[in-house]
Design a protein around this motif. Structure first.
Motif, PDB file in Angstrom:
ATOM      1  N   LEU A 214      18.014 -23.137  45.565  1.00  0.00           N
ATOM      2  CA  LEU A 214      17.415 -23.393  44.259  1.00  0.00           C
ATOM      3  C   LEU A 214      17.405 -22.142  43.388  1.00  0.00           C
ATOM      4  CD1 LEU A 214      15.847 -25.508  42.535  1.00  0.00           C
ATOM      5  CD2 LEU A 214      13.756 -24.671  43.633  1.00  0.00           C
ATOM      6  N   ILE A 215      17.145 -20.982  43.980  1.00  0.00           N
ATOM      7  CA  ILE A 215      17.033 -19.752  43.196  1.00  0.00           C
ATOM      8  C   ILE A 215      18.298 -18.907  43.236  1.00  0.00           C
ATOM      9  CG2 ILE A 215      14.532 -19.657  43.503  1.00  0.00           C
ATOM     10  CD1 ILE A 215      14.965 -17.481  45.611  1.00  0.00           C
ATOM     11  N   SER A 216      19.343 -19.408  43.863  1.00  0.00           N
ATOM     12  CA  SER A 216      20.596 -18.663  43.920  1.00  0.00           C
ATOM     13  C   SER A 216      21.074 -18.325  42.510  1.00  0.00           C
ATOM     14  CB  SER A 216      21.665 -19.476  44.647  1.00  0.00           C
ATOM     15  OG  SER A 216      22.939 -18.867  44.528  1.00  0.00           O
ATOM     16  N   THR A 217      21.627 -17.133  42.347  1.00  0.00           N
ATOM     17  CA  THR A 217      22.144 -16.717  41.045  1.00  0.00           C
ATOM     18  C   THR A 217      23.635 -17.018  40.898  1.00  0.00           C
ATOM     19  OG1 THR A 217      22.511 -14.476  41.912  1.00  0.00           O
ATOM     20  CG2 THR A 217      20.422 -14.902  40.778  1.00  0.00           C
ATOM     21  N   GLU A 218      24.207 -17.735  41.852  1.00  0.00           N
ATOM     22  CA  GLU A 218      25.597 -18.164  41.709  1.00  0.00           C
ATOM     23  C   GLU A 218      25.641 -19.364  40.758  1.00  0.00           C
ATOM     24  OE1 GLU A 218      29.340 -19.924  44.342  1.00  0.00           O
ATOM     25  OE2 GLU A 218      27.515 -19.248  45.336  1.00  0.00           O
ATOM     26  N   PRO A 219      26.326 -19.255  39.610  1.00  0.00           N
ATOM     27  CA  PRO A 219      26.358 -20.364  38.644  1.00  0.00           C
ATOM     28  C   PRO A 219      27.014 -21.603  39.245  1.00  0.00           C
ATOM     29  CG  PRO A 219      27.156 -18.323  37.654  1.00  0.00           C
ATOM     30  CD  PRO A 219      27.075 -18.088  39.131  1.00  0.00           C
ATOM     31  N   LEU A 220      26.622 -22.762  38.739  1.00  0.00           N
ATOM     32  CA  LEU A 220      27.210 -24.029  39.161  1.00  0.00           C
ATOM     33  C   LEU A 220      28.073 -24.586  38.039  1.00  0.00           C
ATOM     34  CD1 LEU A 220      24.139 -25.675  40.925  1.00  0.00           C
ATOM     35  CD2 LEU A 220      25.968 -24.284  41.930  1.00  0.00           C
ATOM     36  N   GLN A 221      29.169 -25.222  38.433  1.00  0.00           N
ATOM     37  CA  GLN A 221      30.081 -25.761  37.425  1.00  0.00           C
ATOM     38  C   GLN A 221      29.695 -27.182  37.040  1.00  0.00           C
ATOM     39  OE1 GLN A 221      34.446 -24.931  37.349  1.00  0.00           O
ATOM     40  NE2 GLN A 221      34.649 -27.111  37.737  1.00  0.00           N
ATOM     41  N   ARG A 222      29.628 -27.416  35.749  1.00  0.00           N
ATOM     42  CA  ARG A 222      29.355 -28.732  35.208  1.00  0.00           C
ATOM     43  C   ARG A 222      30.212 -28.948  33.965  1.00  0.00           C
ATOM     44  NH1 ARG A 222      27.140 -28.835  39.394  1.00  0.00           N
ATOM     45  NH2 ARG A 222      25.004 -29.463  39.923  1.00  0.00           N
ATOM     46  N   THR A 223      30.414 -30.208  33.583  1.00  0.00           N
ATOM     47  CA  THR A 223      30.963 -30.472  32.264  1.00  0.00           C
ATOM     48  C   THR A 223      29.788 -30.466  31.290  1.00  0.00           C
ATOM     49  OG1 THR A 223      30.750 -32.874  32.500  1.00  0.00           O
ATOM     50  CG2 THR A 223      32.856 -31.886  33.167  1.00  0.00           C
ATOM     51  N   VAL A 224      30.060 -30.135  30.051  1.00  0.00           N
ATOM     52  CA  VAL A 224      28.994 -30.067  29.055  1.00  0.00           C
ATOM     53  C   VAL A 224      28.228 -31.375  28.973  1.00  0.00           C
ATOM     54  CG1 VAL A 224      28.512 -29.794  26.586  1.00  0.00           C
ATOM     55  CG2 VAL A 224      30.185 -28.296  27.710  1.00  0.00           C
ATOM     56  N   GLN A 225      28.951 -32.508  29.027  1.00  0.00           N
ATOM     57  CA  GLN A 225      28.303 -33.811  28.877  1.00  0.00           C
ATOM     58  C   GLN A 225      27.405 -34.166  30.056  1.00  0.00           C
ATOM     59  OE1 GLN A 225      31.639 -36.413  28.434  1.00  0.00           O
ATOM     60  NE2 GLN A 225      32.505 -35.922  30.443  1.00  0.00           N
ATOM     61  N   ASP A 226      27.576 -33.494  31.182  1.00  0.00           N
ATOM     62  CA  ASP A 226      26.761 -33.787  32.360  1.00  0.00           C
ATOM     63  C   ASP A 226      25.497 -32.938  32.450  1.00  0.00           C
ATOM     64  OD1 ASP A 226      28.448 -35.763  33.233  1.00  0.00           O
ATOM     65  OD2 ASP A 226      29.653 -34.425  34.499  1.00  0.00           O
ATOM     66  N   VAL A 227      25.346 -31.971  31.571  1.00  0.00           N
ATOM     67  CA  VAL A 227      24.145 -31.130  31.565  1.00  0.00           C
ATOM     68  C   VAL A 227      23.035 -31.872  30.821  1.00  0.00           C
ATOM     69  CG1 VAL A 227      23.141 -28.964  30.779  1.00  0.00           C
ATOM     70  CG2 VAL A 227      25.489 -29.013  31.644  1.00  0.00           C
ATOM     71  N   PRO A 228      21.854 -32.023  31.420  1.00  0.00           N
ATOM     72  CA  PRO A 228      20.752 -32.725  30.745  1.00  0.00           C
ATOM     73  C   PRO A 228      20.492 -32.159  29.350  1.00  0.00           C
ATOM     74  CG  PRO A 228      20.176 -32.289  33.024  1.00  0.00           C
ATOM     75  CD  PRO A 228      21.459 -31.557  32.766  1.00  0.00           C
ATOM     76  N   VAL A 229      20.413 -33.037  28.367  1.00  0.00           N
ATOM     77  CA  VAL A 229      20.286 -32.610  26.975  1.00  0.00           C
ATOM     78  C   VAL A 229      18.936 -31.962  26.703  1.00  0.00           C
ATOM     79  CG1 VAL A 229      20.225 -33.419  24.582  1.00  0.00           C
ATOM     80  CG2 VAL A 229      21.910 -34.361  26.175  1.00  0.00           C
ATOM     81  N   HIS A 230      17.860 -32.527  27.263  1.00  0.00           N
ATOM     82  CA  HIS A 230      16.531 -32.091  26.873  1.00  0.00           C
ATOM     83  C   HIS A 230      16.130 -30.730  27.430  1.00  0.00           C
ATOM     84  CE1 HIS A 230      16.171 -34.273  30.658  1.00  0.00           C
ATOM     85  NE2 HIS A 230      15.001 -33.707  30.864  1.00  0.00           N
ATOM     86  N   THR A 231      16.927 -30.148  28.347  1.00  0.00           N
ATOM     87  CA  THR A 231      16.584 -28.821  28.872  1.00  0.00           C
ATOM     88  C   THR A 231      17.726 -27.822  28.708  1.00  0.00           C
ATOM     89  OG1 THR A 231      17.297 -29.486  31.100  1.00  0.00           O
ATOM     90  CG2 THR A 231      14.950 -29.705  30.582  1.00  0.00           C
ATOM     91  N   ARG A 232      18.810 -28.207  28.039  1.00  0.00           N
ATOM     92  CA  ARG A 232      19.978 -27.324  28.020  1.00  0.00           C
ATOM     93  C   ARG A 232      19.742 -26.027  27.247  1.00  0.00           C
ATOM     94  NH1 ARG A 232      24.819 -30.676  25.336  1.00  0.00           N
ATOM     95  NH2 ARG A 232      24.511 -31.707  27.350  1.00  0.00           N
ATOM     96  N   ARG A 233      18.765 -26.011  26.353  1.00  0.00           N
ATOM     97  CA  ARG A 233      18.492 -24.767  25.631  1.00  0.00           C
ATOM     98  C   ARG A 233      17.866 -23.707  26.538  1.00  0.00           C
ATOM     99  NH1 ARG A 233      18.677 -24.008  20.224  1.00  0.00           N
ATOM    100  NH2 ARG A 233      19.533 -25.719  18.991  1.00  0.00           N
ATOM    101  N   ALA A 234      17.414 -24.112  27.728  1.00  0.00           N
ATOM    102  CA  ALA A 234      16.861 -23.147  28.679  1.00  0.00           C
ATOM    103  C   ALA A 234      17.925 -22.625  29.641  1.00  0.00           C
ATOM    104  CB  ALA A 234      15.723 -23.790  29.472  1.00  0.00           C
ATOM    105  N   LEU A 235      19.172 -23.078  29.482  1.00  0.00           N
ATOM    106  CA  LEU A 235      20.249 -22.675  30.369  1.00  0.00           C
ATOM    107  C   LEU A 235      20.905 -21.379  29.917  1.00  0.00           C
ATOM    108  CD1 LEU A 235      22.077 -26.065  31.008  1.00  0.00           C
ATOM    109  CD2 LEU A 235      20.769 -24.760  32.668  1.00  0.00           C
ATOM    110  N   TYR A 236      21.441 -20.661  30.900  1.00  0.00           N
ATOM    111  CA  TYR A 236      22.305 -19.520  30.652  1.00  0.00           C
ATOM    112  C   TYR A 236      23.728 -19.973  30.950  1.00  0.00           C
ATOM    113  CZ  TYR A 236      17.950 -16.886  30.863  1.00  0.00           C
ATOM    114  OH  TYR A 236      16.684 -16.431  30.635  1.00  0.00           O
ATOM    115  N   VAL A 237      24.636 -19.713  30.042  1.00  0.00           N
ATOM    116  CA  VAL A 237      26.014 -20.174  30.189  1.00  0.00           C
ATOM    117  C   VAL A 237      26.921 -18.990  30.477  1.00  0.00           C
ATOM    118  CG1 VAL A 237      27.909 -21.442  29.119  1.00  0.00           C
ATOM    119  CG2 VAL A 237      25.535 -22.036  28.561  1.00  0.00           C
ATOM    120  N   ALA A 238      27.625 -19.060  31.607  1.00  0.00           N
ATOM    121  CA  ALA A 238      28.617 -18.044  31.912  1.00  0.00           C
ATOM    122  C   ALA A 238      29.885 -18.372  31.124  1.00  0.00           C
ATOM    123  CB  ALA A 238      28.892 -18.018  33.413  1.00  0.00           C
TER     124      ALA A 238
END
Length: 264
Positions: A214-238
């Protein structure tokens, strides 16, 4: 007006994102999530509606995926004696995850489950049912990553993410309680995007594998459309991968390293 990097990307573009509790479930594939050695006696079955199950060779461990229109559930259960359907004997312990839980967390828990199984198989230990790992092995890493810590007199302690959009709750007082020993969730507290529950008796080693993932700092790959909309502003994007963004898209910096020591 400041926009978030994801808002300027093609919905089908792949991105590397953190923190893990907000990235969405990813591609749901039971075989990939479980990754058991099926050529060594592990059983796997899946029906047309997507429901899947796997059993250990000893038939004491069962893990299932049940898709549902609303959310769906992943479940791990352990029995002290071989489980043979339609056996309705309650399991010795169980873990459930909403299908919206990041699938990488599922994979890491099942990897640890297999390690425990193999360790018991080749020793005189029985850590699947008598694990003596202390609880702090599961929650101490959260504190080192800057999570806050609150204790209630009712016998629970809660560890909250720095962004307030995820938590792990541990019930340390087991007297008079039939609820889970551990709970975790991601998303807004009033309406979490995913939940996980670990019953009393669950090996703490598995909880520790979950919190470490859960706390790993290794980023996970997602498509933009699969990222939850209501929390995406709290994400860091590599650095985005795949298709090019529309125009010049800023990329959010990685999350800052938390200060060492516990946060109370």
């Amino acid at each position: 007006m400041i926009t978030h990097p994801l808002e300027n990307l093609d919905p089908a573009q792949h991105v590397q994102v953190l923190p893990r509790h907000l990235v969405g479930p990813g591609v749901i594939d039971p075989r990939a999530a479980w990754h058991f050695p099926y050529d060594e006696g592990w059983l796997f079955a899946q029906i047309d509606d997507g429901t899947a199950a796997a059993f250990s060779p000893c038939l004491r461990l069962q893990t299932t995926y049940e898709p549902k229109p609303d959310k769906g559930t992943w479940t791990i259960s352990a029995h002290r004696t071989p489980y043979t359907p339609p056996d309705f004997t309650p399991p010795a312990w169980w873990i459930t995850f909403d299908a919206t839980t990041p699938v990488e967390l599922l994979h890491d828990v099942h990897t640890e489950l297999l390690d425990l199984y193999l360790e018991d198989l080749h020793s005189d230990q029985d850590r699947l049912f008598q694990d003596d790992t202390p609880p702090h092995e599961a929650y101490a890493p959260l504190l080192t990553r800057g999570w806050s810590h609150a204790v209630k007199t009712g016998g629970t302690q809660t560890f909250l993410t720095p962004d307030g959009l995820g938590a792990v709750r541990h019930r340390y007082d087991i007297s008079g309680s039939s609820g889970p020993a551990w709970r975790a969730w991601g998303g807004h507290p009033s309406e979490p995007y995913w939940r996980a529950h670990f019953s009393f008796g669950t090996p703490t080693t598995l909880v520790a594998a979950f919190t470490a993932s859960l706390i790993s700092t290794e980023p996970l790959q997602r498509t933009v459309q699969d990222v939850p909309v209501h929390t995406r502003r709290a994400l860091y994007v590599a650095t985005p991968t795949g298709q090019q963004p529309h125009g010049n898209t800023p990329v959010a910096p990685p999350p800052p390293a938390p200060a060492s020591g516990r946060t109370r």
